[in-house]
Design an enzyme around this catalytic site. Structure first.
Site, PDB file in Angstrom:
ATOM      1  N   SER A  21       0.821  -1.209   0.000  1.00  0.00           N
ATOM      2  CA  SER A  21       0.000   0.000   0.000  1.00  0.00           C
ATOM      3  C   SER A  21       0.857   1.262   0.000  1.00  0.00           C
ATOM      4  O   SER A  21       1.857   1.347   0.700  1.00  0.00           O
ATOM      5  CB  SER A  21      -0.891  -0.019   1.234  1.00  0.00           C
ATOM      6  N   LEU A  73      -1.064   9.719   4.372  1.00  0.00           N
ATOM      7  CA  LEU A  73      -2.355   9.174   3.932  1.00  0.00           C
ATOM      8  C   LEU A  73      -3.175  10.143   3.090  1.00  0.00           C
ATOM      9  O   LEU A  73      -4.384  10.268   3.268  1.00  0.00           O
ATOM     10  CB  LEU A  73      -3.185   8.700   5.133  1.00  0.00           C
ATOM     11  N   CYS A 130       0.597   3.188  10.353  1.00  0.00           N
ATOM     12  CA  CYS A 130       1.104   4.335   9.596  1.00  0.00           C
ATOM     13  C   CYS A 130       1.788   5.302  10.560  1.00  0.00           C
ATOM     14  O   CYS A 130       1.159   5.819  11.480  1.00  0.00           O
ATOM     15  CB  CYS A 130      -0.013   5.063   8.864  1.00  0.00           C
ATOM     16  N   ASN A 192       5.401  -2.550   8.391  1.00  0.00           N
ATOM     17  CA  ASN A 192       5.244  -1.183   7.905  1.00  0.00           C
ATOM     18  C   ASN A 192       6.610  -0.498   8.057  1.00  0.00           C
ATOM     19  O   ASN A 192       7.581  -1.135   8.484  1.00  0.00           O
ATOM     20  CB  ASN A 192       4.150  -0.462   8.709  1.00  0.00           C
ATOM     21  N   THR A 193       6.675   0.781   7.744  1.00  0.00           N
ATOM     22  CA  THR A 193       7.973   1.459   7.792  1.00  0.00           C
ATOM     23  C   THR A 193       8.461   1.654   9.225  1.00  0.00           C
ATOM     24  O   THR A 193       7.681   1.700  10.164  1.00  0.00           O
ATOM     25  CB  THR A 193       7.871   2.840   7.116  1.00  0.00           C
ATOM     26  N   GLY A 244      11.756  -3.902   2.117  1.00  0.00           N
ATOM     27  CA  GLY A 244      13.007  -3.843   1.356  1.00  0.00           C
ATOM     28  C   GLY A 244      13.219  -4.933   0.329  1.00  0.00           C
ATOM     29  O   GLY A 244      14.347  -5.162  -0.103  1.00  0.00           O
ATOM     30  N   GLY A 265       7.198  -2.961  -2.253  1.00  0.00           N
ATOM     31  CA  GLY A 265       6.873  -1.552  -2.040  1.00  0.00           C
ATOM     32  C   GLY A 265       7.808  -0.627  -2.776  1.00  0.00           C
ATOM     33  O   GLY A 265       7.677  -0.397  -3.981  1.00  0.00           O
TER      34      GLY A 265
END
Lengths: 303, 260
Positions: A21, A73, A130, A192-193, A244, A265
């Site tokens: 996403s 977002l 997020c 997620n990051t 990654g 991603g």
């Protein structure tokens, strides 16, 4: 051709390669470069109840082997998505997964119940990770009781496949994976990051308007791989691995660590055709190593 | 317009001065149509510090030779790496990207460039002459004479005015100080500009005061260049944050929420 069919609970993918996403728009952005029907699934850009402008520019900075983003977002809201975007993307011959977001449990439920009515969407990814929004987002993903509460509430209004996207910004990600599993998640996706920051020494200012942002790219791969491995050992539900992945070898590593499917991603930004190349690369690996089915490889790490 | 990923061959790498170089790249396929103002996303190999592609404006196109040229300023690790390419080496690009300068409604055009911002203006100037038979004029600004590059190429297209900050060539000062901008007899109907943001804002302010239409080429930091990552946004009056890479890089200044 090896058997690449991948099941994430009730969600059936033609292969384990999905898009992450926020890196793949709504798919159309990539249709000049690849045949979207060759993908296992597309996880579309995060959707919120109301339109969001996102964070001010600058929202991105390149870092060693990766990038930080603080998009926040930006999207046109769930109603716009249903009215204007869904009719087009529901024509794709691949699974569409909607990444849903909110500032409160009620907001998450509002988006989830609206998406529940869409015939061609067989899964949602509940984004509780997020790092770039002030309200909601990662706040749910780094506090276990909140993660439980939002998962439970969304489970009550959503009856298809519920994937919960986990934050790596916690001391013990396994605790969160088990908690959401116990409260109705059909699968977990991670990571997620990672929360990070960058500074411009020339201007003596932060590189991002929000000071901190989410780190992605190959810089985070070892962390992601470790977390996928830990979570896979601890839960029974499928794990979707990301963080990654730049090529088929990286994807294979995540699958060996226990990912049933993987998401691509940041690599899409550098090579917009990478997803299909990874599907082909996984197939080649299975054939060369005499695996009949991708499922034989999931968690096949020997250690 | 379909976007392509292509690996081009480096035909020439011409160093113009201590900061600028021009890469001439050739495709083994027929080039797609490329419009002035569009850019390419260049992949820089070989260093973890040059992870993302670099967006670079098209300087010139030769369809018969299937070649494009890129005017590049050495600004960091990525562009330094590109400056070392030698003929025969390959370069992977995604192109053509972004929108283009709009068709002029009049023929009294001034193209104002600063530094490497002159690159898309050369391509635009050639295009205006060929496509619409319009002879534009250029106003180009540099820090000093030794950084003023390939002026003859601009002079071939139309009258070219120069400013340098140190006065070593043309008028001393910034482009915005050049006397032609204050010549009452000179009619300018449209300005196209590309250069440092501070320069473009000054030009936009000038155009606004004189009620002249003005298009700017933005150089926002980009992640993907194809409208997926939403990193390169600029705030607009009608639509809020929009992608510079797909809605731009060319914007009419009236669309932008610039404080000018």
């Amino acid at each position: 051709m090896a058997d690449l069919i991948t099941n994430i609970s009730k969600l059936k993918l033609k292969n384990p390669v999905m898009t992450a996403s926020g890196t793949f728009g709504f798919g159309t952005e990539y249709s000049d470069f690849i045949d979207l029907s060759k993908l296992g699934g597309i996880v579309v850009k995060g959707i919120t109840p109301k339109p969001r402008q996102g964070n001010p520019y600058p929202r991105m900075v390149e870092t060693a082997s990766g990038m930080l983003n603080a998009v926040g977002l930006q999207n046109k809201g769930v109603d716009y998505f249903i009215e204007h975007i869904y009719p087009e993307i529901s024509q794709y011959n691949t699974e569409i997964v909607v990444n849903i977001n909110g500032g409160s449990i009620e907001e998450y439920c509002e988006v989830a119940s609206k998406i529940n009515n869409l015939d061609k969407v067989n899964a949602i990814e509940l984004n509780i990770s997020c790092p770039n929004v002030k309200q909601g987002g990662m706040l749910f993903g780094i506090h276990c009781p909140s993660a439980i509460a939002v998962t439970k509430a969304v489970r009550d209004v959503y009856n298809k496949t519920l994937i919960v996207k986990l934050s790596p910004n916690v001391t013990n990600i396994v605790e969160f994976a088990k908690a959401v599993e116990d409260n109705g998640a059909d699968a977990v996706s991670l990571i997620n990051t990672l929360l990070g920051m960058a500074i411009n020494s020339r201007t003596r200012r932060p590189s991002l308007s929000t000071v901190t942002g989410g780190l992605s790219g190959p810089a985070i791969k070892p962390v992601a791989l470790r977390m996928v491995w830990q979570v896979h050992k601890a839960v029974k539900i499928p794990v979707i691995g990301m963080g990654g992945i730049m090529n088929a070898t990286d994807a294979i590593e995540f699958i060996l660590a226990g990912a049933s499917a993987i998401q691509i991603g940041t690599a899409n930004f550098i090579n917009p055709a990478i997803t299909v190349e990874i599907v082909e690369g996984i197939n080649d690996y299975l054939e060369q190593n005499k695996f009949k089915s991708i499922s034989d490889l999931v968690g096949a790490l020997e250690c | 317009m379909k976007k392509l990923i292509d690996t081009l061959q480096v035909i020439d790498n011409k160093r113009l001065n201590k900061e600028f170089f021009v890469l001439l790249l050739q495709s083994d396929k027929q080039l797609p149509e490329i419009l002035p103002g569009q850019f390419v996303q260049v992949k820089v190999e070989g260093s973890p510090r040059t992870f993302l592609r670099r967006p670079i404006s098209v300087y010139d196109v030769d369809y018969s030779q299937q070649s494009i040229s890129l005017l590049i300023k050495i600004a960091g690790d990525g562009t330094r790496q590109l400056s070392k390419l030698i003929p025969g080496e390959k370069l992977n690009i995604i192109y053509p990207l972004g929108n283009s300068f709009s068709k002029p409604s009049d023929n009294r055009l001034l193209l104002i460039g600063g530094g490497t911002g002159v690159a898309p203006l050369l391509f635009l100037g050639k295009y205006l002459r060929k496509q619409y038979n319009i002879v534009p004029e250029f106003l180009l600004g540099y820090r000093s004479k030794d950084l003023a590059i390939e002026l003859e190429k601009f002079e071939e297209i139309g009258k070219t005015y120069i400013t340098t900050e140190d006065g070593s060539l043309g008028h001393k000062g910034f482009v915005i100080h050049h006397p032609i901008l204050f010549d009452e007899k000179k009619e300018i109907n449209m300005i196209y500009t590309c250069g440092p943001e501070v320069m473009m804002k000054e030009v936009a302010k000038y155009a606004n005061n004189k009620n002249i239409a003005c298009e700017v080429s933005l150089e926002n930091l980009m992640g993907c260049g194809i409208g997926a990552c939403l990193c390169c946004v600029v705030d607009t009056i009608d639509n809020g944050n929009v992608n510079t890479c797909t809605e731009g890089p060319i914007f009419n200044t009236k669309q932008l929420k610039w404080q000018i």
